[in-house]
Design a protein around this motif. Structure first.
Motif, PDB file in Angstrom:
ATOM      1  N   GLU A 150      33.758 -13.549 -66.198  1.00  0.00           N
ATOM      2  CA  GLU A 150      35.092 -13.202 -65.731  1.00  0.00           C
ATOM      3  C   GLU A 150      35.546 -11.848 -66.293  1.00  0.00           C
ATOM      4  O   GLU A 150      36.142 -11.040 -65.570  1.00  0.00           O
ATOM      5  CB  GLU A 150      36.072 -14.317 -66.082  1.00  0.00           C
ATOM      6  CG  GLU A 150      35.786 -15.594 -65.299  1.00  0.00           C
ATOM      7  CD  GLU A 150      36.743 -16.730 -65.588  1.00  0.00           C
ATOM      8  OE1 GLU A 150      37.728 -16.506 -66.359  1.00  0.00           O
ATOM      9  OE2 GLU A 150      36.531 -17.838 -65.066  1.00  0.00           O
ATOM     10  N   MET A 151      35.257 -11.580 -67.549  1.00  0.00           N
ATOM     11  CA  MET A 151      35.608 -10.283 -68.101  1.00  0.00           C
ATOM     12  C   MET A 151      34.750  -9.179 -67.495  1.00  0.00           C
ATOM     13  O   MET A 151      35.236  -8.059 -67.243  1.00  0.00           O
ATOM     14  CB  MET A 151      35.459 -10.289 -69.621  1.00  0.00           C
ATOM     15  CG  MET A 151      35.933  -8.993 -70.280  1.00  0.00           C
ATOM     16  SD  MET A 151      37.612  -8.509 -69.790  1.00  0.00           S
ATOM     17  CE  MET A 151      38.589  -9.753 -70.640  1.00  0.00           C
ATOM     18  N   PHE A 152      33.483  -9.476 -67.227  1.00  0.00           N
ATOM     19  CA  PHE A 152      32.630  -8.503 -66.545  1.00  0.00           C
ATOM     20  C   PHE A 152      33.202  -8.174 -65.171  1.00  0.00           C
ATOM     21  O   PHE A 152      33.179  -7.013 -64.735  1.00  0.00           O
ATOM     22  CB  PHE A 152      31.209  -9.053 -66.415  1.00  0.00           C
ATOM     23  CG  PHE A 152      30.296  -8.192 -65.588  1.00  0.00           C
ATOM     24  CD1 PHE A 152      29.816  -6.986 -66.077  1.00  0.00           C
ATOM     25  CD2 PHE A 152      29.932  -8.577 -64.306  1.00  0.00           C
ATOM     26  CE1 PHE A 152      28.993  -6.179 -65.304  1.00  0.00           C
ATOM     27  CE2 PHE A 152      29.099  -7.782 -63.526  1.00  0.00           C
ATOM     28  CZ  PHE A 152      28.632  -6.571 -64.032  1.00  0.00           C
ATOM     29  N   THR A 153      33.719  -9.185 -64.484  1.00  0.00           N
ATOM     30  CA  THR A 153      34.316  -8.966 -63.163  1.00  0.00           C
ATOM     31  C   THR A 153      35.520  -8.035 -63.264  1.00  0.00           C
ATOM     32  O   THR A 153      35.689  -7.133 -62.435  1.00  0.00           O
ATOM     33  CB  THR A 153      34.730 -10.305 -62.539  1.00  0.00           C
ATOM     34  OG1 THR A 153      33.580 -11.158 -62.446  1.00  0.00           O
ATOM     35  CG2 THR A 153      35.330 -10.109 -61.159  1.00  0.00           C
ATOM     36  N   ARG A 154      36.367  -8.250 -64.258  1.00  0.00           N
ATOM     37  CA  ARG A 154      37.544  -7.392 -64.423  1.00  0.00           C
ATOM     38  C   ARG A 154      37.125  -5.955 -64.722  1.00  0.00           C
ATOM     39  O   ARG A 154      37.717  -4.997 -64.204  1.00  0.00           O
ATOM     40  CB  ARG A 154      38.435  -7.942 -65.537  1.00  0.00           C
ATOM     41  CG  ARG A 154      39.046  -9.309 -65.219  1.00  0.00           C
ATOM     42  CD  ARG A 154      40.006  -9.750 -66.308  1.00  0.00           C
ATOM     43  NE  ARG A 154      40.592 -11.050 -66.010  1.00  0.00           N
ATOM     44  CZ  ARG A 154      40.197 -12.195 -66.567  1.00  0.00           C
ATOM     45  NH1 ARG A 154      39.220 -12.190 -67.471  1.00  0.00           N
ATOM     46  NH2 ARG A 154      40.780 -13.333 -66.239  1.00  0.00           N
ATOM     47  N   ALA A 155      36.118  -5.797 -65.573  1.00  0.00           N
ATOM     48  CA  ALA A 155      35.618  -4.449 -65.871  1.00  0.00           C
ATOM     49  C   ALA A 155      35.053  -3.800 -64.619  1.00  0.00           C
ATOM     50  O   ALA A 155      35.267  -2.602 -64.367  1.00  0.00           O
ATOM     51  CB  ALA A 155      34.559  -4.514 -66.972  1.00  0.00           C
ATOM     52  N   SER A 156      34.329  -4.574 -63.815  1.00  0.00           N
ATOM     53  CA  SER A 156      33.774  -4.053 -62.569  1.00  0.00           C
ATOM     54  C   SER A 156      34.885  -3.591 -61.637  1.00  0.00           C
ATOM     55  O   SER A 156      34.783  -2.540 -60.985  1.00  0.00           O
ATOM     56  CB  SER A 156      32.937  -5.131 -61.865  1.00  0.00           C
ATOM     57  OG  SER A 156      31.851  -5.553 -62.659  1.00  0.00           O
ATOM     58  N   ASN A 224      42.165  -7.561 -56.531  1.00  0.00           N
ATOM     59  CA  ASN A 224      41.075  -6.911 -57.274  1.00  0.00           C
ATOM     60  C   ASN A 224      41.155  -7.294 -58.745  1.00  0.00           C
ATOM     61  O   ASN A 224      42.239  -7.290 -59.336  1.00  0.00           O
ATOM     62  CB  ASN A 224      41.174  -5.386 -57.128  1.00  0.00           C
ATOM     63  CG  ASN A 224      39.890  -4.674 -57.510  1.00  0.00           C
ATOM     64  OD1 ASN A 224      38.821  -5.274 -57.524  1.00  0.00           O
ATOM     65  ND2 ASN A 224      39.979  -3.390 -57.809  1.00  0.00           N
ATOM     66  N   GLY A 225      40.014  -7.652 -59.321  1.00  0.00           N
ATOM     67  CA  GLY A 225      39.971  -8.033 -60.730  1.00  0.00           C
ATOM     68  C   GLY A 225      40.595  -9.384 -61.001  1.00  0.00           C
ATOM     69  O   GLY A 225      40.989  -9.681 -62.132  1.00  0.00           O
ATOM     70  N   HIS A 226      40.657 -10.232 -59.991  1.00  0.00           N
ATOM     71  CA  HIS A 226      41.351 -11.516 -60.101  1.00  0.00           C
ATOM     72  C   HIS A 226      40.363 -12.667 -60.262  1.00  0.00           C
ATOM     73  O   HIS A 226      39.281 -12.654 -59.680  1.00  0.00           O
ATOM     74  CB  HIS A 226      42.191 -11.755 -58.846  1.00  0.00           C
ATOM     75  CG  HIS A 226      42.967 -13.032 -58.864  1.00  0.00           C
ATOM     76  ND1 HIS A 226      43.945 -13.308 -59.792  1.00  0.00           N
ATOM     77  CD2 HIS A 226      42.912 -14.132 -58.058  1.00  0.00           C
ATOM     78  CE1 HIS A 226      44.460 -14.497 -59.567  1.00  0.00           C
ATOM     79  NE2 HIS A 226      43.838 -15.023 -58.529  1.00  0.00           N
ATOM     80  N   VAL A 227      40.758 -13.662 -61.051  1.00  0.00           N
ATOM     81  CA  VAL A 227      40.001 -14.908 -61.156  1.00  0.00           C
ATOM     82  C   VAL A 227      40.778 -15.982 -60.401  1.00  0.00           C
ATOM     83  O   VAL A 227      41.854 -16.399 -60.821  1.00  0.00           O
ATOM     84  CB  VAL A 227      39.786 -15.335 -62.619  1.00  0.00           C
ATOM     85  CG1 VAL A 227      39.039 -16.670 -62.676  1.00  0.00           C
ATOM     86  CG2 VAL A 227      39.013 -14.265 -63.381  1.00  0.00           C
TER      87      VAL A 227
END
Length: 237
Positions: A150-156, A224-227
């Motif tokens: 999830e943090m990788f997704t936000r960074a992406s 964008n950047g959402h879980v």
């Protein structure tokens, strides 16, 4: 669609096909797609990939680009779980879970970015889990891998936004397929976890698939950047 030949991956692939997308279902083993080949013809294709291998993922993207000329959507769904309390968890199991669930998504993102840039943008959807934010004894490897995803997704999302690429995560709760099946078949475990389901039932794969279609669609263009938790309301203790 990694992990796209069965379970939740197959349900999401089906949902995208129903929206007239062309879908590549990628998995370690090429298997028949429960009749999807016949119904959708050339719009569905099975490819082999080992997401734990950078070379394998890079080769997959190259094959897809040669065949279709573009990649608009990536769904990183391949995942594994290995149970074990920390003091007893085998090191190889820890590595397998982190390599598949986290590093695999990194490789897929890394090698899909040039493809999406060439297409003028794209959508990355990583599949997390409710246990990314809820503690369960014996699930340290799985929970840690999904929390990191999830943090990788936000960074992406931050790094790729200027390239026209949106990155989001779906965190399903208990879903009537895949990893839920052992719980469904164990009355003791099922009764324990059913108490955490606010909606009184596990989700259906189609309900998670609908969330993936939304994030990939025009309606999801400002997300964008959402879980996105798809769990019907999930209590935990």
């Amino acid at each position: 669609m990694t992990g796209g030949t069965r379970g939740l991956g197959l349900a999401m692939a089906t949902a995208f096909l129903d929206e007239d997308a062309t879908v590549v279902c990628a998995a370690r083993r090429a298997v028949p797609l429960a009749g999807l080949d016949g119904r959708h013809g050339d719009r569905v294709r099975v490819e082999t990939v080992d997401v734990c291998s950078a070379d394998s993922v890079r080769s997959l993207m190259e094959r897809v680009m040669r065949r279709f000329g573009r990649v608009d959507i990536l769904v990183s769904n391949a995942g594994v779980s290995r149970s074990g309390k920390i003091a007893d968890l085998a090191e190889r199991d820890w590595r397998e879970v982190l390599d598949t669930n986290l590093t695999g998504a990194f490789y897929c993102t890394k090698y899909v970015v040039p493809c999406m840039e060439a297409a003028g943008g794209g959508r990355i959807i990583n599949i997390s889990a409710g246990m990314s934010s809820r503690v369960a004894p014996g699930a340290a490897a799985y929970s840690a891998s999904k929390a990191a995803l999830e943090m990788f997704t936000r960074a992406s999302a931050v790094e790729l936004a200027k390239k026209g690429i949106l990155a989001n995560c779906i965190a399903p709760g208990f879903v009537n397929t895949g990893m839920y099946e052992p719980l469904r078949d164990d009355e003791r475990l099922r009764s324990r976890y059913e108490r955490t389901m606010v909606s009184g039932r596990p989700g259906e794969p189609s309900e998670v698939a609908a969330a993936a279609v939304f994030l990939a669609s025009g309606e999801g263009s400002y997300v964008n950047g959402h879980v996105l938790e798809v769990n019907g309301g999930l209590l935990w203790s």
